[in-house]
Design an enzyme around this catalytic site. Sequence first.
Site, PDB file in Angstrom:
ATOM      1  N   HIS A  64      -7.895  -1.309  -5.627  1.00  0.00           N
ATOM      2  CA  HIS A  64      -8.267  -0.017  -5.527  1.00  0.00           C
ATOM      3  C   HIS A  64      -7.157   1.032  -4.987  1.00  0.00           C
ATOM      4  O   HIS A  64      -7.211   2.304  -5.032  1.00  0.00           O
ATOM      5  CB  HIS A  64      -9.243   0.457  -4.371  1.00  0.00           C
ATOM      6  CG  HIS A  64      -9.210   0.080  -3.092  1.00  0.00           C
ATOM      7  ND1 HIS A  64      -9.601  -0.781  -2.342  1.00  0.00           N
ATOM      8  CD2 HIS A  64      -8.431   0.900  -2.150  1.00  0.00           C
ATOM      9  CE1 HIS A  64      -9.186  -0.651  -1.104  1.00  0.00           C
ATOM     10  NE2 HIS A  64      -8.383   0.348  -0.907  1.00  0.00           N
ATOM     11  N   ASP A 108     -11.652  -7.025  -5.332  1.00  0.00           N
ATOM     12  CA  ASP A 108     -10.605  -5.821  -5.057  1.00  0.00           C
ATOM     13  C   ASP A 108      -9.258  -6.517  -4.812  1.00  0.00           C
ATOM     14  O   ASP A 108      -8.981  -6.573  -3.706  1.00  0.00           O
ATOM     15  CB  ASP A 108     -11.149  -5.188  -4.036  1.00  0.00           C
ATOM     16  CG  ASP A 108     -10.505  -3.977  -3.684  1.00  0.00           C
ATOM     17  OD1 ASP A 108      -9.470  -3.595  -4.449  1.00  0.00           O
ATOM     18  OD2 ASP A 108     -10.842  -3.160  -2.791  1.00  0.00           O
ATOM     19  N   SER A 203      -5.036  -0.420   3.456  1.00  0.00           N
ATOM     20  CA  SER A 203      -5.578  -1.257   2.090  1.00  0.00           C
ATOM     21  C   SER A 203      -4.483  -2.197   1.771  1.00  0.00           C
ATOM     22  O   SER A 203      -3.399  -1.517   1.625  1.00  0.00           O
ATOM     23  CB  SER A 203      -6.100  -0.551   1.103  1.00  0.00           C
ATOM     24  OG  SER A 203      -7.253   0.011   1.426  1.00  0.00           O
TER      25      SER A 203
END
Length: 254
Positions: A64, A108, A203
Amino acid sequence: MMQIFCIIFVLYFFTPAGGSEVGIVHGTISTPHSRPYMASLQFSKKHTCGGILIREDFVLTAAHCKKTQDMTVVLGAHNINKREKSQQRIKVAAYHSHPKFTGEYDHDIMLLKLKKKAKLNKYVRAIELPEKDNEIHANVPCVVAGWGQTGFQEPYSKLLRETTEKTQSSFECKTIWKEHFNNDRMICTTFDKKKGGVCQGDSGGPLICDGKPQGITAYTAQDCSDTRYPHVFTKIQFFLPWIKKVMQGNRNVE
C-alpha cells in the site's frame, strides 16, 4: 460494516500505517546507523514509508506504499532532513506488488527493484530473511523502527526512532480483528502505551524478532495508541517463496 482502508483515504476506523498522521509514538532515537538495513521511501524528497534492504538491489516494503509518482529509496540514513555522507539515494526500477494485493488488508507486501545496486558498507547493509520453518511464538519482544510522526498532528521524526512491541497469539488477533486478520499471512503485536509503537508513516518497516525481520508493518486502528487493538504486520515467512521467485526474475508469481 467497517470500511476497508486504502493509503489514499482517511477512513473512520482502520488506517494503513503508511499514512501521514502518526509514526513511532514515543520510543527512543536509534543509535545512528545501528540499523543499516533501514530504508526511507520518499516522494518529492518527503518520507512516506519505511522498508528494508534484503539484497543490494531489492527493498522489501508494504504494497500500500506504492503511489503513482516515482519513488526514491534512501539508504544509510539517520537524519532524513540532512544530506548525510552515508546516504545513498536510488530510484526504483520496478515495483512488484504481490499479485493478490487488492488495496485492502491481505497480501500487503511489495518488492522494489532498484535501478542500481546499493554499495554495501558499515552504513548500508542487507538484512537476512528468516527461515521458512521458524515458529513465531507469542509474547516475544520485537523491535520496530521508522521515521514516522511521533504523535497526532506532529511532524515526521527527522531521526530514526525505535521501540519494542510483543507478539500476540493468532487466536487473540483473530478475536479482535475478526475477518480482517489472516492467521497464516499476518502477525499482530501488543504494545505499551508509554513505550509506544508503529503508526502512520511507518508502513513497510520491519518487525524484528531475535535479530530477524518477521513482519512488515501493515495496519492499525486509526488511533494507533489505542492498546485495545493490536498492530498488524504482514508475515514475511509466508511470502518467502514469492520473494525468492521475484528476486530470481519471475515477475508474475504467487
